[in-house]
Design an enzyme around this catalytic site. Structure first.
Site, PDB file in Angstrom:
ATOM      1  N   GLY A 170     -37.571 -37.975 -38.901  1.00 48.27           N
ATOM      2  CA  GLY A 170     -37.481 -39.415 -39.106  1.00 48.27           C
ATOM      3  C   GLY A 170     -38.490 -39.995 -39.971  1.00 48.27           C
ATOM      4  O   GLY A 170     -38.281 -41.071 -40.634  1.00 48.27           O
ATOM      5  N   CYS A 178      -4.806 -41.090 -34.826  1.00 50.97           N
ATOM      6  CA  CYS A 178      -4.267 -40.976 -36.271  1.00 50.97           C
ATOM      7  C   CYS A 178      -2.940 -40.953 -36.432  1.00 50.97           C
ATOM      8  O   CYS A 178      -2.038 -40.252 -35.735  1.00 50.97           O
ATOM      9  CB  CYS A 178      -4.945 -39.770 -36.848  1.00 50.97           C
ATOM     10  SG  CYS A 178      -4.354 -39.070 -38.185  1.00 50.97           S
ATOM     11  N   CYS A 185      -2.191 -36.844 -37.671  1.00 48.61           N
ATOM     12  CA  CYS A 185      -2.248 -35.863 -36.677  1.00 48.61           C
ATOM     13  C   CYS A 185      -2.253 -36.205 -35.206  1.00 48.61           C
ATOM     14  O   CYS A 185      -2.648 -35.262 -34.363  1.00 48.61           O
ATOM     15  CB  CYS A 185      -3.655 -35.000 -37.078  1.00 48.61           C
ATOM     16  SG  CYS A 185      -5.110 -35.973 -36.608  1.00 48.61           S
ATOM     17  N   CYS A 244      -7.265 -40.330 -40.183  1.00 45.27           N
ATOM     18  CA  CYS A 244      -8.435 -39.649 -40.151  1.00 45.27           C
ATOM     19  C   CYS A 244      -9.167 -39.770 -41.504  1.00 45.27           C
ATOM     20  O   CYS A 244      -8.594 -39.515 -42.195  1.00 45.27           O
ATOM     21  CB  CYS A 244      -8.430 -38.078 -39.838  1.00 45.27           C
ATOM     22  SG  CYS A 244      -7.678 -37.533 -38.263  1.00 45.27           S
ATOM     23  N   CYS A 293      -8.186 -33.627 -40.339  1.00 45.89           N
ATOM     24  CA  CYS A 293      -6.746 -34.204 -40.067  1.00 45.89           C
ATOM     25  C   CYS A 293      -5.793 -32.799 -40.572  1.00 45.89           C
ATOM     26  O   CYS A 293      -4.827 -32.731 -39.624  1.00 45.89           O
ATOM     27  CB  CYS A 293      -6.550 -35.220 -40.798  1.00 45.89           C
ATOM     28  SG  CYS A 293      -4.875 -36.299 -40.323  1.00 45.89           S
TER      29      CYS A 293
HETATM   30 ZN    ZN Z   1      -5.725 -37.309 -38.582  1.00 43.97          ZN
END
Ligand code: ZN
Lengths: 285, 256
Positions: free
Chosen positions: A29, A237, A240, A262, A268
């Site tokens: 970080g 989605c 999908c 997606c 996807c």
């Molecule tokens: Zn998708």
């Protein structure tokens, strides 16, 4: 390919960048300064990420490049071509097949493994910048762990919007020590940062590299009465049917027709290839 | 009683030029010390050296800390000094914009010190911010406005609220009424006097305005050319100045 040193940068420069990466991994970080080189592309195109990838890649690596989750945007295509040409390495769109993934604005949906490295393109590495423009002061704040200002930003968010409205580049605390800007990924991706893969962040214009070793603790900042939420559009989605992926809203026509898909195009497609289907899966795919 | 602050032989030069030299005094809990002088007298250099904004060339600034008792803040580590300056110490700048975050709402400005010491409950931070706005006579419905939308007097009152929210024990003030209209000054002085009494604050106030010290300070220190010329109870010094320079200072004010 013989016109270039492997991956464009000379060996001296790559060694310098690798030292910065190793230091970054040793102090998760912490923003390590490095001498950013001119790259044959504009700064907005992720020269920091490209330099980190160049210093990380070996001839045996397979590279994937995504921009907003997609492999086929101009930015992603040109970076992929750049390394195909200068390093002669294999490239892929498959998350699982890639050993190095350079990304802008997303973390892939598929869980990454210990054999993978995720390289982020970072525009502004300093999370305290917008409230404290003086770099001498922000460095001191990091050194002394004076992070009250980060919560001032979140306080302002809530007071103006009723909730923490920060949706991208949502600040995190790493291993209980450094506050870090995760680059402009959606906050939906924040919990994924505790992962098995190595994560490297490169900011070209700002000349900073920082890193997360595998399985590093990454906590999104919040208030007790306004806890962090990894939100996304409340939708599956449309292609999908995935309910667990980050979605882009796509306008279909002037009549207000729209669909959610997606943002991770490989995720996807892989789901559809495996037989999953969403509301518009039949026609639009 | 242990002094809250013991200042011993503070000296600060800028190269060969004198800032202030050999300043020594004690400040007891609940006491307000006024430091007066013309510009260039070294009073601001002294204040900044005491508050840790400048490193003095020599001398000690011993603060009676809650945890460890008297500690020299000049030699303490920077993290400790910075922690002190956002908890038990406060600093009110002459120009409110030097002490405020102009791009952050009034509530956020007040809440910052609370969050800096670990405040993580939005509701209670906001509640205390609203309470402090009221205490400095700013309407609670301005809590989400930025200081840039405030008048000069309101900005100064907001700066005071932002500083006092953590209940500091020592407040440094640099010309707190400077640059404000006379009527606005009077209201601010009234408010400061009320807060100082109510909270039992100790304060060190630097000003060129004798009306300010007359109203706020228990004791007075007169500075010229980096040196302390005269110290004493405020009324004594103002009504019966011993040093020639102080007599001039007092009489010139009387003729204003
Ligand atoms: Zn998708």
């Amino acid at each position: 390919m013989s016109d270039y040193n492997f991956a464009y940068l000379d060996e001296q420069t790559k060694r310098m960048i690798r030292r910065a990466i190793l230091k970054g991994l040793a102090v998760p970080g912490y923003q390590v300064p490095f001498a950013s080189r001119e790259m044959p592309m504009p700064y907005g195109w992720g020269t920091g990420g490209v330099q980190v990838s160049a210093a990380t890649l070996t001839p045996d690596d397979t590279l994937k490049v995504i921009d907003q989750g997609a492999d086929d945007t101009t930015n992603a295509v040109s970076i992929r071509k750049f390394f195909e040409k200068t390093a002669g390495i294999a490239t892929t769109e498959r998350t699982a097949r890639a050993s190095v993934i350079q990304t802008r604005h997303r973390i892939p949906e598929a869980e990454l493994t210990e054999d993978q490295i995720l390289v982020y393109q970072v525009p502004i590495p300093e999370p305290l910048r917008f409230l404290e423009p003086r770099e001498t002061e922000t460095r001191k704040m990091h050194a002394l762990e004076e992070y009250g200002l980060m919560h001032v930003k979140l306080y302002e968010d809530i007071s103006q919007h009723g909730a923490i409205a920060t949706a991208y580049a949502y600040p995190v605390k790493v291993e209980g020590r450094y506050v870090m800007d995760p680059s402009p990924i959606p906050k939906f991706d924040n919990p994924k940062m505790e992962m098995a893969a190595i994560q490297l962040f490169g900011a070209g214009r700002e000349q900073r590299i920082y890193a997360l070793p595998p399985y590093t603790q990454v906590v999104s900042l919040d208030f007790e009465d306004h806890p962090f939420e990894a939100s996304k559009a409340d939708h599956p989605c449309d292609l999908c049917g995935a309910e667990d992926s980050y979605l882009d809203e796509v306008i279909l026509d002037d009549a207000g027709g729209r669909m959610f898909v997606c943002s991770d195009t490989d995720y996807c497609r892989s789901r559809r290839e495996a037989g999953h289907s969403g509301r518009l899966g039949g026609e639009a795919a | 009683m242990t002094p809250l602050l013991q200042v011993k032989n503070i000296r600060k030069f800028y190269g060969a030029r004198i800032g202030c030299k050999d300043v020594t005094f004690d400040l007891y809990p609940g006491e307000v010390m006024g430091i007066v002088g013309e510009s260039g007298s070294g009073k601001s250099t002294l204040l900044n050296s005491l508050a840790g904004h400048l490193a003095p060339d020599c001398g000690e600034v011993i603060f009676d800390t809650r945890a460890d008792g008297p500690v020299d803040t000049v030699t303490m580590s920077e993290p400790e000094r910075r922690m002190l300056s956002r908890t038990d110490w406060a600093f009110v700048h002459q120009h409110a914009r030097d002490g405020l975050r102009m791009s952050v709402s009034a509530g956020g400005n007040i809440g910052e010190r609370l969050m800096a010491v670990g405040g993580r409950h939005y509701g209670s931070i906001r509640e205390r911010a609203a309470d402090w706005l009221a205490r400095v006579e700013i309407s609670e419905n301005r809590i989400d406005d930025r200081p840039s939308a405030f008048s000069g007097g309101m900005q100064q009152r907001l700066q005071i609220a932002r500083n006092l929210v953590t209940g500091p024990r020592l407040v440094f003030m640099d010309e707190p009424t400077g640059g404000l209209d006379v009527s606005v000054q009077a209201r601010l002085l009234d408010l400061l006097r009320g807060l100082v009494r109510e909270m039992g604050l100790s304060a060190i106030i630097v000003t060129h305005d004798l009306a300010v010290v007359r109203l706020l300070a228990d004791r007075l220190m007169v500075m010229k050319d980096g040196c302390v010329l005269e110290t004493g109870l405020t009324d004594q010094v103002l009504d019966d100045p011993q040093h020639g320079y102080t007599q001039l200072l007092v009489s010139s004010v009387l003729h204003v």
